[in-house]
Design an enzyme around this catalytic site. Structure first.
Site, PDB file in Angstrom:
ATOM      1  N   ASN A 247      -5.598 -23.210 -16.601  1.00 56.29           N
ATOM      2  CA  ASN A 247      -4.909 -22.703 -17.794  1.00 56.29           C
ATOM      3  C   ASN A 247      -4.031 -23.750 -18.465  1.00 56.29           C
ATOM      4  O   ASN A 247      -3.185 -23.421 -19.301  1.00 56.29           O
ATOM      5  CB  ASN A 247      -4.089 -21.462 -17.430  1.00 56.29           C
TER       6      ASN A 247
ATOM      7  N   HIS B   2       1.966 -15.545 -15.966  1.00 55.01           N
ATOM      8  CA  HIS B   2       1.590 -14.799 -14.772  1.00 55.01           C
ATOM      9  C   HIS B   2       0.590 -15.547 -13.898  1.00 55.01           C
ATOM     10  O   HIS B   2       0.575 -15.367 -12.678  1.00 55.01           O
ATOM     11  CB  HIS B   2       1.003 -13.441 -15.168  1.00 55.01           C
ATOM     12  N   ASP B   3      -0.241 -16.391 -14.508  1.00 53.40           N
ATOM     13  CA  ASP B   3      -1.289 -17.080 -13.750  1.00 53.40           C
ATOM     14  C   ASP B   3      -1.300 -18.567 -14.103  1.00 53.40           C
ATOM     15  O   ASP B   3      -2.276 -19.086 -14.640  1.00 53.40           O
ATOM     16  CB  ASP B   3      -2.648 -16.442 -14.043  1.00 53.40           C
ATOM     17  N   LEU B   4      -0.196 -19.235 -13.796  1.00 53.01           N
ATOM     18  CA  LEU B   4      -0.102 -20.662 -14.099  1.00 53.01           C
ATOM     19  C   LEU B   4      -0.921 -21.448 -13.080  1.00 53.01           C
ATOM     20  O   LEU B   4      -0.534 -21.598 -11.927  1.00 53.01           O
ATOM     21  CB  LEU B   4       1.361 -21.111 -14.066  1.00 53.01           C
TER      22      LEU B   4
END
Length: 249
Positions: free
Chosen positions: A182, A176-178
């Protein structure tokens, strides 16, 4: 599969008391208590080795041979300023913590480079809940932003990052939050993806996979605009995409 890469099965156990529900891997957690989800518990054991600031404080735990990360779930955006850490309860399997635990368990079963899940907690208050998760820490690793603020990385590593992401996509894993924070690289140049909150396994499709990559590109561009010493160039993105496309099949 090489025997050294075989993933140990998750030996799930449950704990439930009044409005508290916990799920943990008993092969990792020797003695369970819900207190392990509190900073006070680890402070008393003098086991907090560091912290990271985001929407809240993430705690790094070093206790005997255990290297864990403790995270409380906080809301972001405008609603997060009103409802800090409460979510509507629609069933345990739909909670943020249990969903992430389940996905991480699947990633480890697929031998994908992601943290191993340790334990999760859901605390119910009426129709709302709060949640926490503990995962194993990727030791001797730094996120890609921290690395690029200090130095350039080699051509082969850029391609390897793209190949790593494509491995997840080939299995239908949506992050969801690449973003560059991360993506971790350890001291052996192994690449890891972390923070799978709101991630899921989907049918592979160009639409969401492309959106994932566009989000990652925006994160590199943002860091480049904000930091003059950020060692990133559009050519690096081309190398990353070469690796990503090479793993397409």
């Amino acid at each position: 599969m090489n025997p050294s890469t075989i993933v140990k099965p998750c030996e799930e156990k449950h704990f439930q008391k009044e409005g508290i529900y916990c799920l943990y891997d008993s092969s990792i957690v020797d003695t369970f208590t819900p207190e392990i989800f509190t900073a006070h518990y680890w402070q008393h054991k003098k086991a907090i080795s560091g912290t990271a600031q985001g929407r809240g404080t993430t705690y790094f735990i070093a206790d005997d041979q255990k290297h864990w990360v403790l995270k409380h779930y906080f809301r972001g955006g405008l609603i997060g300023k009103i409802i800090n850490d409460s979510y509507l309860f629609t069933g345990l399997q739909h909670t943020r913590s249990v969903s992430e635990f389940t996905l991480l368990k699947q990633l480890n079963a697929l031998s994908l480079p992601a943290p191993r899940p340790v334990a999760v907690q859901v605390v119910k208050h009426g129709i709302f809940y709060r949640a926490d998760i503990i995962t194993e820490r990727i030791t001797n690793a730094q996120d890609l932003v921290a690395i690029l603020l200090k130095e350039k990385i080699k051509t082969a590593l850029w391609r390897n990052i793209g190949q790593c992401i494509r491995r997840f996509h080939n299995h239908g894993i949506y992050h969801h939050d690449l973003n560059a924070h991360n993506i971790l690289i350890d001291d052996k140049n192994k690449i890891w993806l972390i923070d799978f909150d709101r991630g899921e396994q989907r049918s592979p499709a160009k639409t969401w996979q492309q959106a994932n990559m566009e989000r990652l590109l925006r994160s590199f561009e943002k860091e480049h605009q904000q930091n003059a010493n950020f060692h990133w160039h559009s050519k690096n993105w081309q190398l990353l995409m070469e690796g990503y496309l090479a793993e397409a099949n």
